[in-house]
Design an enzyme around this catalytic site. Structure first.
Site, mmCIF file in Angstrom:
data_model
loop_
_atom_site.group_PDB
_atom_site.id
_atom_site.type_symbol
_atom_site.label_atom_id
_atom_site.label_comp_id
_atom_site.label_asym_id
_atom_site.label_seq_id
_atom_site.Cartn_x
_atom_site.Cartn_y
_atom_site.Cartn_z
ATOM 1 N N HIS A 130 0.881 -1.122 0.013
ATOM 2 C CA HIS A 130 -0.099 -0.017 0.074
ATOM 3 C C HIS A 130 0.737 1.292 0.130
ATOM 4 C CE1 HIS A 130 -3.506 -2.521 0.763
ATOM 5 N NE2 HIS A 130 -3.116 -2.811 1.942
HETATM 6 ZN ZN ZN Z 1 -4.002 -7.018 3.944
#
Ligand code: ZN
Length: 369
Positions: A130
């Protein structure tokens, strides 16, 4: 003949701490390594090395200089920078935050280089899918995956990236969305309010990369048999047709039924079966990284099973006493390495929506034509 498997880890990881109330606890890595050691999975022929600290220059292949500056200041002066995601609830500023992140990138990058020599490599500390070029997100500060994949591609490799974490690999998708050299395949929970919100079926890549980004969104309570059906109809044929130079797997464990942050119903059996299946089909370079996983006992159990499969070793089901003592404190009361049969829920008929989604992906990807 494959070369000796490589395991990358440093006890230094345990010195860092996201903070008392943060779901990501680095103790899970030590717990995993202890369990692997108990089963003899880190003995020769397995080679073990520590992750090197990545050069700042290498980070610039993906991250913006102003963000790296902010991250360095976060470490040196404890300065938050909420606009860049630093000092938020998800991404706290803690002592050594930059050093830890550089070790994580160093481990995955070094592992990928070694994997490309024809080896199976596992870096359980990696998997920060992320982290964005200009901001920290979702417990991730530096994106070890994208940086390693960029180098692999620059060396001329074509990569099959498979991400089984319960969350969509948003930053990895974004980095290679127009690039057919990295085939991105992600299975993840998807629905209103579920982080990060990207990863719909229709996001299949653009330009030359069209059809090389395959998202399988999963509904809550998806269980082993359904996921296995999807896996079988996608991964083996993709490996066969794409013939990558590198298989790169992100093995987040947060799809497990007991994970506190997600609602999928996957058990240890799926992870072990998937790793065994990949290990039996794929004899080329294989880089594996960790990822999410917020029930510590499950993280240790699943990554141990996966590594057992990667190195071709039978792992007995009995857990050592030392592990059971920690497990009880963590709220796990099962005596075994593997979940009880049926822990994933009663096997159902594969839902029609899942069949349709898989059919859509097979239609969208030129490798199936
Ligand atoms: Zn995750």
């Amino acid at each position: 003949m494959e070369r000796d498997p490589l395991f990358i880890h440093t006890p230094r990881y345990s010195q860092f701490d996201y903070g008392r109330d943060h779901p990501l606890r680095l103790f899970r890595l030590k717990l995993t390594v202890d369990l692997m050691e108990h089963y003899g999975l880190l003995k020769p022929p397995v080679e073990t090395i520590e992750p090197p600290l990545v050069e700042e220059e290498t980070l610039l292949t993906y991250h913006q200089p102003s963000y790296l500056e902010a991250l360095r200041k976060a470490e040196e002066e404890g300065l938050a920078n909420p606009a860049m995601g630093l000092g938020t609830q998800d991404n706290p500023v803690f002592p050594g935050v930059y050093t830890l992140s550089r070790l994580v990138v160093g481990g995955t990058l070094e592992g990928t280089r070694r994997a490309l020599e024809g080896r199976r490599v596992f870096h359980i500390g990696g998997g920060m899918h992320h982290a964005h070029p200009e901001r920290a997100e979702g417990f991730c500060y530096l994106n070890d995956i994208v940086i390693a994949l960029k180098e692999a591609v620059n060396r001329g490799a074509r990569v099959l990236y498979f991400d089984i974490d319960a969350h969509h690999c948003d930053a990895v998708q974004e980095a290679f969305y127009e690039d057919p050299r990295v085939l991105v395949v992600s299975f993840h929970q998807y629905g209103p309010d579920f982080y990060p919100g990207t990863g719909s079926l229709e996001e299949t890549g653009e330009g030359e990369g069209r059809g090389y980004n395959l998202n399988l969104p999963l509904d809550r309570y998806t269980e082993d048999e359904t996921l296995w059906w999807a896996y079988e109809h996608l991964l083996p044929p993709l490996l066969e047709a794409f013939k990558p130079d590198l298989l790169f797997t992100q093995l987040g464990v947060d799809a497990h039924r007991d994970d506190p942050l997600t609602s999928l119903f996957i058990s240890t059996h799926f992870y072990e079966r998937m790793a065994q299946d990949l290990a039996s089909r794929w004899h080329g370079p294989w880089m594996a990284v960790g990822g999410g996983g917020y029930d510590l006992v499950n993280v240790a159990r699943i990554w141990t099973l996966v590594w057992g499969a990667m190195v071709g070793r039978e792992v007995p089901d009995t857990l050592p006493q030392s592990f059971l003592r920690v497990s009880i404190m963590e709220g796990y009361d099962g005596p075994n390495l593997r979940d009880l049969p049926g822990w994933s829920g009663t096997p159902q008929e594969v839902p029609q929506e899942v069949k349709e989604r898989v059919a859509f992906l097979r239609e969208a990807c030129p490798l199936f034509q």
